[in-house]
Scaffold this active site. Structure first.
Site, PDB file in Angstrom:
ATOM      1  N   HIS A 190       0.882  -1.173   0.000  1.00  0.00           N
ATOM      2  CA  HIS A 190       0.000   0.000   0.000  1.00  0.00           C
ATOM      3  C   HIS A 190       0.910   1.210   0.000  1.00  0.00           C
ATOM      4  O   HIS A 190       1.580   1.487   0.987  1.00  0.00           O
ATOM      5  CB  HIS A 190      -0.892  -0.014   1.249  1.00  0.00           C
ATOM      6  CG  HIS A 190      -1.666   1.246   1.437  1.00  0.00           C
ATOM      7  ND1 HIS A 190      -2.826   1.504   0.751  1.00  0.00           N
ATOM      8  CD2 HIS A 190      -1.437   2.339   2.196  1.00  0.00           C
ATOM      9  CE1 HIS A 190      -3.282   2.705   1.107  1.00  0.00           C
ATOM     10  NE2 HIS A 190      -2.459   3.232   1.979  1.00  0.00           N
ATOM     11  N   GLY A 226      -5.683   3.081  -1.548  1.00  0.00           N
ATOM     12  CA  GLY A 226      -5.086   4.218  -2.224  1.00  0.00           C
ATOM     13  C   GLY A 226      -5.855   4.725  -3.429  1.00  0.00           C
ATOM     14  O   GLY A 226      -5.517   5.784  -3.965  1.00  0.00           O
ATOM     15  N   CYS A 340     -11.895  28.145  18.396  1.00  0.00           N
ATOM     16  CA  CYS A 340     -10.992  29.237  18.715  1.00  0.00           C
ATOM     17  C   CYS A 340      -9.616  28.924  18.174  1.00  0.00           C
ATOM     18  O   CYS A 340      -8.675  28.663  18.939  1.00  0.00           O
ATOM     19  CB  CYS A 340     -10.948  29.454  20.214  1.00  0.00           C
ATOM     20  SG  CYS A 340     -12.402  30.299  20.752  1.00  0.00           S
TER      21      CYS A 340
HETATM   22  N1  LLP Z   1      -4.526  -0.076   3.603  1.00  0.00           N
HETATM   23  C1  LLP Z   1      -3.606   0.458   4.437  1.00  0.00           C
HETATM   24  C2  LLP Z   1      -2.574  -0.393   5.007  1.00  0.00           C
HETATM   25  C3  LLP Z   1      -3.676   1.824   4.779  1.00  0.00           C
HETATM   26  O1  LLP Z   1      -2.750   2.359   5.572  1.00  0.00           O
HETATM   27  C4  LLP Z   1      -4.710   2.624   4.231  1.00  0.00           C
HETATM   28  C5  LLP Z   1      -4.846   4.042   4.594  1.00  0.00           C
HETATM   29  C6  LLP Z   1      -5.656   2.013   3.375  1.00  0.00           C
HETATM   30  C7  LLP Z   1      -5.509   0.660   3.077  1.00  0.00           C
HETATM   31  C8  LLP Z   1      -6.796   2.748   2.770  1.00  0.00           C
HETATM   32  O2  LLP Z   1      -6.363   3.759   1.956  1.00  0.00           O
HETATM   33  P1  LLP Z   1      -7.440   4.485   1.024  1.00  0.00           P
HETATM   34  O3  LLP Z   1      -7.993   3.459   0.083  1.00  0.00           O
HETATM   35  O4  LLP Z   1      -8.470   5.038   1.891  1.00  0.00           O
HETATM   36  O5  LLP Z   1      -6.663   5.541   0.304  1.00  0.00           O
HETATM   37  N2  LLP Z   1      -6.585  10.508   6.781  1.00  0.00           N
HETATM   38  C9  LLP Z   1      -6.120  10.553   5.409  1.00  0.00           C
HETATM   39  C10 LLP Z   1      -5.955   9.173   4.819  1.00  0.00           C
HETATM   40  C11 LLP Z   1      -5.057   8.274   5.641  1.00  0.00           C
HETATM   41  C12 LLP Z   1      -4.969   6.901   5.085  1.00  0.00           C
HETATM   42  C13 LLP Z   1      -4.239   5.952   5.991  1.00  0.00           C
HETATM   43  N3  LLP Z   1      -4.127   4.615   5.467  1.00  0.00           N
HETATM   44  C14 LLP Z   1      -7.076  11.407   4.585  1.00  0.00           C
HETATM   45  O6  LLP Z   1      -8.020  11.959   5.143  1.00  0.00           O
HETATM   46  O7  LLP Z   1      -6.876  11.560   3.378  1.00  0.00           O
END
Ligand code: LLP
Length: 424
Positions: A190, A226, A340
């Protein structure tokens, strides 16, 4: 994608009715959109939901009923998965997998107790698990030496990232696994969140190289998460079929080389949840500050942290509380919250630079809906400024189901203890 700046309803439910019934701010999820996105990924053998994106039990239950399995990154997420009806155990494919770069003591106890397969993101985890169990399969999360995300904070590959096992240490991890009586049955990569197909596609080559180092004990590979999702007017959805074809070809070459089938997993969070979610807030002040006009909402970065953390863009729409149906002219505004702290602005770019956004004219009492907030919205909420966590509502089969009520003040302070002090 088309995001109008003036709306009346979400999935057939009047915004004003939702606001009156559940109060503001409130998160609302359209279940049909989650299901649509699940169906987009049906070519993959396993869609494993990265529940960190939106982990309400009702959402976990929804994805489970549509054949999706789950990833857990903490003891709490393992417990959530179990509470939502996912079964523990190592059946193929396992319903729950623990993916992390460390075991805290509670997580290690839980994976041992419930026999939950582990996707190890650090070599130390192999030894720590090996001290407790043997004769198990494990998978390894590999950092291929490169990564990419929508922000540097969501890039999970390369030397600047703490995530995964460094690709050059794979041989060392094979030895560790053997010493501990564990077998490497899967690899996972990932490289970041909110990346693009160009970067994601490079992972296939890195995976194939790593898979040949492990050899025929492999039974599964995971493309990680991702996948990007549209946030701005005009953003296109990614070509999932083309992405699948790349991974399918990789998997097929490995299956031929090893002489056994290889299961292909994908692990999306944002892709399944983002578009389904809207944050409904009420405009509580409209004020001119020099050249700038501000709409101040009753929702802040305690409810939605993505703009202050990453400068993330979310589409916004005004929902007039009066004269519904009459289209209002637009004006340039800055949208902020009640906290704030100057950074409590929803219209900002990475680095904290405040920007304007054309939105319909509005007054106090109108609603403002922040779109595409289903992923990393509610779950990243906090009690900053002693604000309660917002409720969540799931729009499912024509009904609005409250799936979490607003946190009460008593719940917010419930774990705090004032020490008894001797009276003077
Ligand atoms: N698999 C692993 C091991 C991960 O660390 C993550 C996300 C995913 C899958 C899922 O990724 P996605 O498909 O959602 O891109 N708070 C941040 C995103 C942090 C993602 C952390 N890991 C935001 O609001 O964009």
């Amino acid at each position: 994608m088309n995001f109008p700046t003036q709306i009346e309803s979400i999935a057939g439910h009047a915004v004003a009715d939702l606001a009156q019934q559940f109060g503001t701010p409130t998160y609302v999820y359209d279940a049909a959109k989650i299901v649509e996105r699940i169906n987009d990924l049906s070519q993959f053998d396993v869609t494993r939901y990265a529940q960190k994106a939106a982990s309400n039990l009702a959402i976990l239950d929804l994805v489970r009923r549509h054949g999706v399995l789950v990833d857990s990154v903490s003891a709490g997420e393992i417990r959530r998965a179990l509470a939502a009806g996912f079964k523990a155990g190592s059946d193929e494919p396992p319903q729950i997998v623990y993916t992390a770069d460390i075991f805290d003591r509670e997580a290690l106890d839980l994976v041992v107790e419930h026999n939950i397969p582990v996707n190890c993101g650090s070599p130390d985890m192999i030894d720590q698990l090996g001290e407790r169990v043997s004769d198990r399969g494990i998978t390894l999360r590999i950092n291929p030496g490169f990564g990419h995300g929508h922000s540097q904070k969501t890039n999970t590959g390369g030397e600047q990232s703490k995530h995964g096992i460094w690709h050059e240490q794979l041989d060392n991890c094979l030895d560790r696994a053997t010493r501990n009586g564990l077998t490497i049955t899967g690899l996972h990569m990932h490289i970041g969140s909110g990346t693009d197909l160009e970067h994601l596609s490079q992972v296939c080559g890195a995976m194939e190289k790593a898979a040949h180092i492990v050899g025929p004990t492999l039974t599964s590979i995971s493309a990680g998460g991702g996948l990007p999702t549209p946030y701005r007017e005009g953003d296109q959805r990614v070509d999932i079929a083309a992405y699948f074809d790349l991974w399918d070809a990789t998997r097929n070459r490995l299956a031929t080389a090893f002489g056994n089938p290889i299961s292909l997993e994908i692990e999306p969070g944002r892709y399944l949840a983002a578009e389904s979610g809207s944050l409904i807030a009420e405009i509580r002040a409209v004020k001119q500050m020099g050249k700038n006009l501000y709409y101040l909402l009753d929702a802040g970065f305690n409810d939605l942290a993505r703009p202050i953390l990453y400068g993330s863009y979310h589409p916004m729409a005004v929902c007039p509380a009066t004269e519904p149906g009459r289209l209002r002219p637009e004006q340039e505004v800055i949208v902020g919250g009640p906290l704030c702290e100057s950074g409590d602005i929803f219209t900002q770019e990475e680095g904290g630079f405040v920007c304007n956004r054309p939105l319909p004219k509005a007054s106090v009492g109108d609603y403002l809906v922040i779109g595409c907030t289903g992923a990393y919205g509610s779950v990243m909420g906090s009690n900053y400024n002693s604000k309660p966590l917002a409720p969540e509502v799931l729009l499912l089969d024509g009904k609005a189901h409250q799936i979490r009520r607003r946190q009460t003040f008593e719940e917010m302070i419930g774990a705090e203890i004032v020490p008894e002090v001797e009276k003077e």
